[in-house]
Design a protein around this motif. Structure first.
Motif, PDB file in Angstrom:
ATOM      1  N   ALA A  10       1.925 -18.785  -4.448  1.00 33.11           N
ATOM      2  CA  ALA A  10       0.944 -18.571  -5.513  1.00 33.11           C
ATOM      3  C   ALA A  10      -0.288 -19.444  -5.300  1.00 33.11           C
ATOM      4  O   ALA A  10      -1.422 -18.977  -5.457  1.00 33.11           O
ATOM      5  CB  ALA A  10       1.576 -18.855  -6.875  1.00 33.11           C
ATOM      6  N   ALA A  11      -0.077 -20.695  -4.923  1.00 39.14           N
ATOM      7  CA  ALA A  11      -1.211 -21.598  -4.688  1.00 39.14           C
ATOM      8  C   ALA A  11      -2.072 -21.095  -3.533  1.00 39.14           C
ATOM      9  O   ALA A  11      -3.310 -21.136  -3.598  1.00 39.14           O
ATOM     10  CB  ALA A  11      -0.706 -23.008  -4.402  1.00 39.14           C
ATOM     11  N   ARG A  12      -1.447 -20.598  -2.490  1.00 47.71           N
ATOM     12  CA  ARG A  12      -2.197 -20.089  -1.337  1.00 47.71           C
ATOM     13  C   ARG A  12      -2.941 -18.805  -1.679  1.00 47.71           C
ATOM     14  O   ARG A  12      -4.082 -18.613  -1.255  1.00 47.71           O
ATOM     15  CB  ARG A  12      -1.248 -19.876  -0.161  1.00 47.71           C
ATOM     16  N   LEU A  13      -2.292 -17.935  -2.437  1.00 39.11           N
ATOM     17  CA  LEU A  13      -2.967 -16.709  -2.879  1.00 39.11           C
ATOM     18  C   LEU A  13      -4.168 -17.040  -3.754  1.00 39.11           C
ATOM     19  O   LEU A  13      -5.234 -16.435  -3.616  1.00 39.11           O
ATOM     20  CB  LEU A  13      -1.999 -15.826  -3.671  1.00 39.11           C
ATOM     21  N   ASN A  14      -3.989 -17.993  -4.657  1.00 36.84           N
ATOM     22  CA  ASN A  14      -5.091 -18.386  -5.533  1.00 36.84           C
ATOM     23  C   ASN A  14      -6.231 -19.015  -4.745  1.00 36.84           C
ATOM     24  O   ASN A  14      -7.407 -18.784  -5.045  1.00 36.84           O
ATOM     25  CB  ASN A  14      -4.603 -19.336  -6.622  1.00 36.84           C
TER      26      ASN A  14
END
Length: 109
Positions: A10-14
């Motif tokens: 999720a952090a990488r997608l964000n």
């Protein structure tokens, strides 16, 4: 190499979504992402590709902690049945019930 956790994904997608939102090209965003998260450019491009389909950033899940407690068997059976009927997990059912209870009781929910 170990797999990424849901929170890491999720952090990488964000991060990818943010780079694209700020107007970086796909190539620039992939390079930035690969450097920021020490990943291959190929993997960065995968995150960029997925981020291009997002309308807004994804929610980052809070890590879970294991908790042991005792419940009457009839309650456990009811929770299992309800979770199966809703296509979710027992953990999710208990989390939702406790959040609702804490919210109703004036807790931080």
């Amino acid at each position: 190499m170990s797999r990424s956790t849901e929170a890491q994904k999720a952090a990488r997608l964000n991060a990818a979504h943010g780079l694209l939102t700020r107007g970086q090209s796909v190539a620039e965003a992939a390079l930035s992402l690969s450097r920021q998260f020490a990943m291959s450019r190929r993997q960065a491009y995968r995150y960029i590709e997925e981020a291009q389909m997002l309308d807004h950033p994804v929610a980052v899940a809070e890590p879970a902690a294991a908790v042991t407690f005792k419940l009457p068997p009839s309650l456990v059976d009811a929770i299992r049945a309800r979770a199966a009927a809703e296509g979710t997990t027992i953990s999710d059912m208990v989390s939702r019930a406790l959040r609702a209870f804490l919210g109703d009781a004036g807790g931080n929910g």
